[in-house]
Design a protein around this motif. Sequence first.
Motif, PDB file in Angstrom:
ATOM      1  N   UNK A   1       0.824  -1.206   0.000  1.00  6.91           N
ATOM      2  CA  UNK A   1       0.000   0.000   0.000  1.00  6.91           C
ATOM      3  C   UNK A   1       0.860   1.258   0.000  1.00  6.91           C
ATOM      4  N   UNK A   2       1.968   1.241   0.740  1.00  3.82           N
ATOM      5  CA  UNK A   2       2.861   2.402   0.763  1.00  3.82           C
ATOM      6  C   UNK A   2       3.482   2.606  -0.608  1.00  3.82           C
ATOM      7  N   UNK A   3       3.932   1.534  -1.243  1.00  2.00           N
ATOM      8  CA  UNK A   3       4.532   1.662  -2.563  1.00  2.00           C
ATOM      9  C   UNK A   3       3.519   2.156  -3.596  1.00  2.00           C
ATOM     10  N   UNK A   4       2.278   1.704  -3.454  1.00  5.60           N
ATOM     11  CA  UNK A   4       1.240   2.110  -4.390  1.00  5.60           C
ATOM     12  C   UNK A   4       0.876   3.580  -4.206  1.00  5.60           C
ATOM     13  N   UNK A   5       0.776   4.024  -2.958  1.00  9.33           N
ATOM     14  CA  UNK A   5       0.317   5.380  -2.710  1.00  9.33           C
ATOM     15  C   UNK A   5       1.399   6.430  -2.770  1.00  9.33           C
ATOM     16  N   UNK A   6       2.646   6.053  -2.511  1.00  8.62           N
ATOM     17  CA  UNK A   6       3.738   7.025  -2.493  1.00  8.62           C
ATOM     18  C   UNK A   6       4.343   7.173  -3.888  1.00  8.62           C
ATOM     19  N   UNK A   7       5.143   8.216  -4.062  1.00  3.77           N
ATOM     20  CA  UNK A   7       5.887   8.390  -5.303  1.00  3.77           C
ATOM     21  C   UNK A   7       6.905   7.267  -5.456  1.00  3.77           C
ATOM     22  N   UNK A   8       7.253   6.960  -6.705  1.00 11.16           N
ATOM     23  CA  UNK A   8       8.193   5.877  -6.967  1.00 11.16           C
ATOM     24  C   UNK A   8       9.539   6.138  -6.311  1.00 11.16           C
ATOM     25  N   UNK A   9       9.946   7.420  -6.242  1.00 11.67           N
ATOM     26  CA  UNK A   9      11.227   7.750  -5.618  1.00 11.67           C
ATOM     27  C   UNK A   9      11.238   7.382  -4.137  1.00 11.67           C
TER      28      UNK A   9
END
Length: 534
Positions: free
Chosen positions: A254-262
Amino acid sequence: MYPSPDFIDRQLAFLSSDLLAFLPEIVLAATIVGLLLLRIVTNIAVHAGYLAILGVGSALAIGIAQWCGVSALLPHNAHAGDSIAIFSNFLVHDQFGLLIRIGLLGFLVVVQILCLITHLPDRQESIEFSVLLCGSTLGLMLMSSSNHLMMMFLSIEMASLPGYILAGFAKGRRAGSEAAMKYVIYGASAAGIMLYGMSLLVVATGTASFPEIATHVGNLEGDSSPLFYIGAFLVIGGLMFKLAAFPFHFWLPDVFHGAFAEIGLFLSVASKAAALVLSLRFLFALTGSSDGSFHQTHTNIALMWTSIALLTTTFGNLAALGQSNIKRLLGYSTIAHAGVMMFAVLPFNRVALVPLIYYLAAYLLTNLGAFAVVAIARKSLPGSNIQDFTGLIKKSPILAISMTVFLMGLIGLPPLMGFAAKFHVFANLYHLSNLPGFRGAILSDFFYATLVLLALNTAISVAYYLRVIKVMMLDEPASKEPIVINLPARALLSVVVSLTLVFGIFWNPITQVAQRTETTFKQPALKTLRNSQP
């Protein structure tokens, strides 16, 4: 008991020496303070990312100089190959920790460069963003050098708190805010579990210092007490949160999906590296480990650790099969690789250094490249779903070819660096299964079975990585409008692709660097425990 005057005098006498060992962290902390002071000044004309690179680069240069043995930057009466406890045994300065600290600083420089290329964030928010990245990296550096349970806890929290904010840094994005909230909740729960486990360990061993815990375990004639195992399991649970290992992984996709790729890139690489190094230091103490003895406590903890690692990599690969979003797929891929890297930590002594360092280096390059492609393509594609990358080869050959190289590296196909990394881990497991301390025991058979299961997991990972490659290379895009990639982005991708290929063919450079750390990975010499008594 209050500290005696003699104790205080000894602390002051060794303070200057300890500060020299701590110099890269001091420069990084000064960079953070300098950036915060700049916030007082309005209408700053320069992007704070450039200033952060200057400060972090200075800390990196000092770390490299210490690695090369520049005597003026080393603790007094110390050589580059010494293992020295500093700040009353709360931290340890050795070649292994120094190498990881250099790697973290170098990685932070690259992340800052990527953020400048992708214009994340804008100039107005660049100070806060850079401070959070630097602050989290400072905590990760402390994690890699921790030598005490209290420092272990403080450094993990210091690294995690900025990460919570970075996960929700995109204002107005509901997915980012939701991801940050989940990250905070899981992080707070893991912190409580870990702190309780530490209290049990202190009761069971009578100390919170890693060397003294190792001495306690080494002096045991039989198995450890149930209280010791409960405390160890709870502390390991806290480490599992940082590694996103099963079953403490729920926050990561969920964090990877919601946050920017960087941000996903920073969390997937830097936090994993520091958590694995801290795990190795903690387990080295927890098992009273040496290169030749494997007592019952060591075997029991190794069995527990191996079981969690196998569940982690299997779950990560199986969950990645059904993903339609590229960032979630890379998130579950990160979980799978975390499990493989946990195998590299075995058998909790210097034998683990070469496979662990090589896998970390390979994981850094391949994950850096994959997330960089997603970040660079963000403004040119309609979204981050896998189908949004349809026919990418006809829109931007450099993005498609680079992504293909990185995904094949994550699979572990030759001649890429990922193959060399997995070979080191597999060879290490095979070696462990034939050690005298494990041969004939259940753990030896378990290692053999694990090798087979890891091979099957690699086959599973081929399915979801090749699905992305197939969409990029073979499917027809709805529009063939070319994606324009600027020169800095091309240069970054070209360098990372080249390094992935070069170090996949030539193994010796990284192996030799890793072997240099082996002689210094030990419990600090007794003379460095000189200020432990008040």
